[in-house]
Scaffold this active site. Structure first.
Site, PDB file in Angstrom:
ATOM      1  N   GLU A 258      12.820  27.008  56.220  1.00 41.84           N
ATOM      2  CA  GLU A 258      14.488  26.558  56.046  1.00 41.84           C
ATOM      3  C   GLU A 258      14.688  28.026  55.420  1.00 41.84           C
ATOM      4  OE1 GLU A 258      16.037  24.170  56.941  1.00 41.84           O
ATOM      5  OE2 GLU A 258      14.846  22.788  57.539  1.00 41.84           O
ATOM      6  N   CYS A 292      22.378  27.674  50.739  1.00 42.15           N
ATOM      7  CA  CYS A 292      22.394  28.545  51.819  1.00 42.15           C
ATOM      8  C   CYS A 292      23.441  27.931  53.184  1.00 42.15           C
ATOM      9  CB  CYS A 292      20.750  27.800  52.572  1.00 42.15           C
ATOM     10  SG  CYS A 292      20.649  26.071  52.568  1.00 42.15           S
ATOM     11  N   GLU A 470      14.362  18.992  58.159  1.00 38.91           N
ATOM     12  CA  GLU A 470      14.200  18.239  57.085  1.00 38.91           C
ATOM     13  C   GLU A 470      14.996  17.261  57.085  1.00 38.91           C
ATOM     14  OE1 GLU A 470      14.054  21.172  53.718  1.00 38.91           O
ATOM     15  OE2 GLU A 470      12.126  20.953  53.867  1.00 38.91           O
TER      16      GLU A 470
HETATM   17  P1  NAP Z   1      12.870  33.482  47.880  1.00 43.78           P
HETATM   18  O1  NAP Z   1      12.869  34.754  47.097  1.00 43.78           O
HETATM   19  O2  NAP Z   1      12.362  33.737  49.357  1.00 43.78           O
HETATM   20  O3  NAP Z   1      11.948  32.554  47.190  1.00 43.78           O
HETATM   21  C1  NAP Z   1      11.631  31.436  47.523  1.00 43.78           C
HETATM   22  C2  NAP Z   1      10.333  30.650  46.996  1.00 43.78           C
HETATM   23  O4  NAP Z   1       9.189  31.751  47.690  1.00 43.78           O
HETATM   24  C3  NAP Z   1      10.168  30.839  45.767  1.00 43.78           C
HETATM   25  O5  NAP Z   1       9.311  30.204  45.016  1.00 43.78           O
HETATM   26  C4  NAP Z   1       9.422  32.642  45.609  1.00 43.78           C
HETATM   27  O6  NAP Z   1       8.437  32.383  44.287  1.00 43.78           O
HETATM   28  C5  NAP Z   1       8.236  32.190  46.718  1.00 43.78           C
HETATM   29  N1  NAP Z   1       7.884  33.514  47.230  1.00 43.78           N
HETATM   30  C6  NAP Z   1       8.406  34.914  47.259  1.00 43.78           C
HETATM   31  N2  NAP Z   1       7.417  35.621  47.832  1.00 43.78           N
HETATM   32  C7  NAP Z   1       6.454  34.992  48.013  1.00 43.78           C
HETATM   33  C8  NAP Z   1       5.042  35.461  48.745  1.00 43.78           C
HETATM   34  N3  NAP Z   1       4.833  36.643  48.996  1.00 43.78           N
HETATM   35  N4  NAP Z   1       4.421  34.231  48.934  1.00 43.78           N
HETATM   36  C9  NAP Z   1       4.589  33.014  48.645  1.00 43.78           C
HETATM   37  N5  NAP Z   1       5.634  32.512  47.952  1.00 43.78           N
HETATM   38  C10 NAP Z   1       6.715  33.542  47.873  1.00 43.78           C
HETATM   39  O7  NAP Z   1      14.216  32.695  47.844  1.00 43.78           O
HETATM   40  P2  NAP Z   1      15.377  32.317  46.602  1.00 43.78           P
HETATM   41  O8  NAP Z   1      15.815  33.410  46.153  1.00 43.78           O
HETATM   42  O9  NAP Z   1      14.380  31.341  45.691  1.00 43.78           O
HETATM   43  O10 NAP Z   1      16.295  31.247  47.420  1.00 43.78           O
HETATM   44  C11 NAP Z   1      17.331  31.496  47.846  1.00 43.78           C
HETATM   45  C12 NAP Z   1      17.145  31.739  49.379  1.00 43.78           C
HETATM   46  O11 NAP Z   1      16.771  30.476  50.005  1.00 43.78           O
HETATM   47  C13 NAP Z   1      18.548  32.171  50.093  1.00 43.78           C
HETATM   48  O12 NAP Z   1      18.486  32.989  51.137  1.00 43.78           O
HETATM   49  C14 NAP Z   1      18.983  30.633  50.650  1.00 43.78           C
HETATM   50  O13 NAP Z   1      19.702  30.889  51.915  1.00 43.78           O
HETATM   51  C15 NAP Z   1      17.591  30.150  50.930  1.00 43.78           C
HETATM   52  N6  NAP Z   1      17.761  28.637  51.062  1.00 43.78           N
HETATM   53  C16 NAP Z   1      17.771  28.262  52.225  1.00 43.78           C
HETATM   54  C17 NAP Z   1      17.600  26.832  52.379  1.00 43.78           C
HETATM   55  C18 NAP Z   1      17.610  26.169  53.892  1.00 43.78           C
HETATM   56  O14 NAP Z   1      17.490  24.917  53.844  1.00 43.78           O
HETATM   57  N7  NAP Z   1      17.665  26.838  54.786  1.00 43.78           N
HETATM   58  C19 NAP Z   1      17.944  25.953  51.380  1.00 43.78           C
HETATM   59  C20 NAP Z   1      18.131  26.605  50.167  1.00 43.78           C
HETATM   60  C21 NAP Z   1      17.879  28.032  49.955  1.00 43.78           C
HETATM   61  P3  NAP Z   1       8.917  33.843  43.493  1.00 43.78           P
HETATM   62  O15 NAP Z   1      10.292  33.593  43.115  1.00 43.78           O
HETATM   63  O16 NAP Z   1       7.846  33.832  42.468  1.00 43.78           O
HETATM   64  O17 NAP Z   1       8.976  35.225  44.434  1.00 43.78           O
END
Ligand code: NAP
Length: 491
Positions: A258, A292, A470
């Protein structure tokens, strides 16, 4: 709200890992800080785990799997209902914890938490309807198609919905008999740990859900490389999703991704402008645009552009940005300093190429805002395809307005993105509803509505917004595998 009560609620949340039904420190007692985005203050220190603890969590989940998957659907369903009841009973306290670490207003936090309870309840019942098939064999044999759980499921979640993103994954996963290792976001681990504390309190069997907080690369590395993990479900950015997709190839894992979105919001000339403005402001300022599915590109028909913009600016100026604990807040702070930098960069680029700010356009300053990450609600017009904001996800309180004249033109522009999560359009023309609905390349389409997320409907995207769903029956079936049996019983 009483400061001591808030401090007590935060204090009561366990700050350590939950593995095999036990709360435990990270190796060497390592910790990371959790910050309140409204004040910039450190509110807690949480265990910072790595590879070793992640392996322990997978082992615990693997050990719990035979017994948990051996329960009947009714028995697991009863556990999910118990979890939902526990969440509902603690919803107000969980909301405070969420607001302190994530920033969103209390009423939004509580609504999110209650949506998690609804999701658990829905999956508790839906799992009882997970029917297979019997097919008459050509020579009298009995051909059966059965559904079975996958095994250990890894879940990685973001900070913007620190509770609902967990329940959405965990509910269908454990309903069908899987066990889970969860890595929540380091920005919002308390909401995850508080949920887990509730499940521990009601006696959820050890190992069914395990939580590892800490180093994303190390934890993600083990979760993707370990063959015992049969599915990875991830919500977060497209960049990280692509990386985890690649990392999971070697162990041939089932995936749900997602990812990011860049939702078009189209206002045709026959729409009811007052309703559209009210819906748009409600959708955009939910979680302050850090969603998102947030409307990110507002396409408005040229003939109504002037009236629409005037009404929109006036509505946006009523939005009250404040600490989420303030009961009058309509939106809170952004999550981090770099979120502000990203918005400034997109707006500077757009202004430099001719766009005009009609409202906001800068950081909020003043005594109550200076230590947090607050931004003024912003309306900007004259957006063109030459500007970064046309193609990049914003994740903040910005409404960029683009005008159009023809249906074909706006459909093409709306689809001109690699993302394909949510989209919205407003019109009362039935022919246009059918045609535009068909042609929008998105996983979800709100027609005269901003509501696209229910426990019973599939939530997810196409293109670079990911795959898998989901919620809904489709969400549940993403956590099972199919087995075919040929039972030949005639001698
Ligand atoms: P993110 O930076 O991609 O982080 C999401 C999760 O992934 C965090 O727990 C992060 O932990 C982890 N992560 C980062 N690098 C990783 C790696 N190398 N290995 C394993 N895990 C890793 O996203 P975010 O800034 O938290 O959330 C915002 C993004 O989520 C936006 O782009 C939004 O559009 C998207 N989103 C999508 C949906 C949907 O349903 N499609 C819903 C909500 C949000 P760390 O922070 O420790 O790096």
């Amino acid at each position: 709200m009483d400061k001591t009560k808030i401090e007590t609620l935060i204090e009561e949340v366990p700050k350590v890992l939950f593995i095999n039904g036990q709360w435990q420190e990270a190796d060497g007692g390592k910790q990371t800080e959790v910050i309140n985005p409204a004040t910039g203050q450190v509110i807690a220190h949480v265990a910072n785990a790595g590879e070793k603890e992640t392996e322990q969590a997978i082992t615990a989940a693997e050990k719990a799997f035979p017994k948990w998957s051996g329960l009947t659907a009714d028995e697991r369903g009863a556990w999910l209902h118990k979890m939902a009841d526990a969440i509902r009973g603690a919803a107000k306290d969980l909301a405070v914890v969420m607001t302190i670490e994530q920033g969103k207003p209390l009423n939004q936090a509580e609504a999110e938490i209650l949506s998690g309870a609804a999701c658990l309840d829905w999956n508790a019942e839906e799992v009882k309807r997970l029917k297979g098939e019997t097919i008459p064999g050509p020579t009298g044999e009995l051909l059966l198609v059965q559904h079975e759980p996958l095994g250990v499921v890894a879940a990685i979640t973001p900070w913007n919905f620190p509770s609902a993103m967990i329940t959405r994954k965990m509910a269908p996963a454990i309903a069908v008999g899987n066990t889970v290792v969860l890595k929540p976001s380091p920005e919002t681990p308390l909401s995850a740990l508080a949920l887990m504390a509730l499940f521990d309190k009601i006696g959820l069997p050890a190992g069914v859900v395990n939580i590892v907080t800490g180093d994303a690369k190390a934890i993600g590395g083990v979760l993707t490389a370990d063959n015992r993990v049969r599915k990875l479900t991830f919500t977060g950015s497209t960049a990280v999703g692509k990386m985890l997709f690649a990392q999971s190839a070697d162990t041939v894992k089932k995936l749900s991704l997602e990812l990011g979105g860049h939702a078009p919001f189209i206002v045709f000339e026959d729409a009811n402008v007052d309703k559209v403005v009210a819906d748009l402001v409600a959708a955009k300022f939910r979680n302050n645009g850090q969603v998102c599915t947030s409307p990110n590109r507002i396409f408005v028909h040229e003939s109504i552009q002037a009236t629409f913009t005037e009404k929109l600016v006036s509505a946006v100026e009523q939005v009250k940005i404040a600490n989420g604990l303030d009961e009058n807040a309509s939106a809170g702070p952004l999550i981090r300093e770099d979120a502000i930098e990203k918005i400034d960069k997109q707006l500077d680029d757009a202004k430099g190429k001719g766009a005009k700010i009609l409202s906001g356009g800068e950081r909020l300053t003043g005594a109550e805002f200076d230590d947090g990450y607050f931004y003024k609600p912003t309306v900007i017009t004259g957006i063109t395809k030459e500007m970064a904001i046309f193609y990049e996800e914003t994740f903040g309180p910005v409404l960029p307005i683009i005008t159009f004249n023809e249906d074909d033109e706006v459909i093409e522009a709306a689809n001109d993105t690699l993302y394909g999560l949510a989209s919205y359009f407003y019109t009362n023309d039935i022919g246009r509803i059918a045609e535009v609905g068909r042609r929008l390349q998105y996983g979800m389409v709100g027609v005269n509505s901003i509501n696209i997320s229910y426990p019973q409907t599939p939530f997810g995207g196409v293109k670079h917004s990911g795959f898998g769903r989901e919620n809904g029956a489709q969400g549940l079936s993403d956590y099972i595998q199919v087995k075919f049996l040929n039972i030949t019983y005639k001698k």
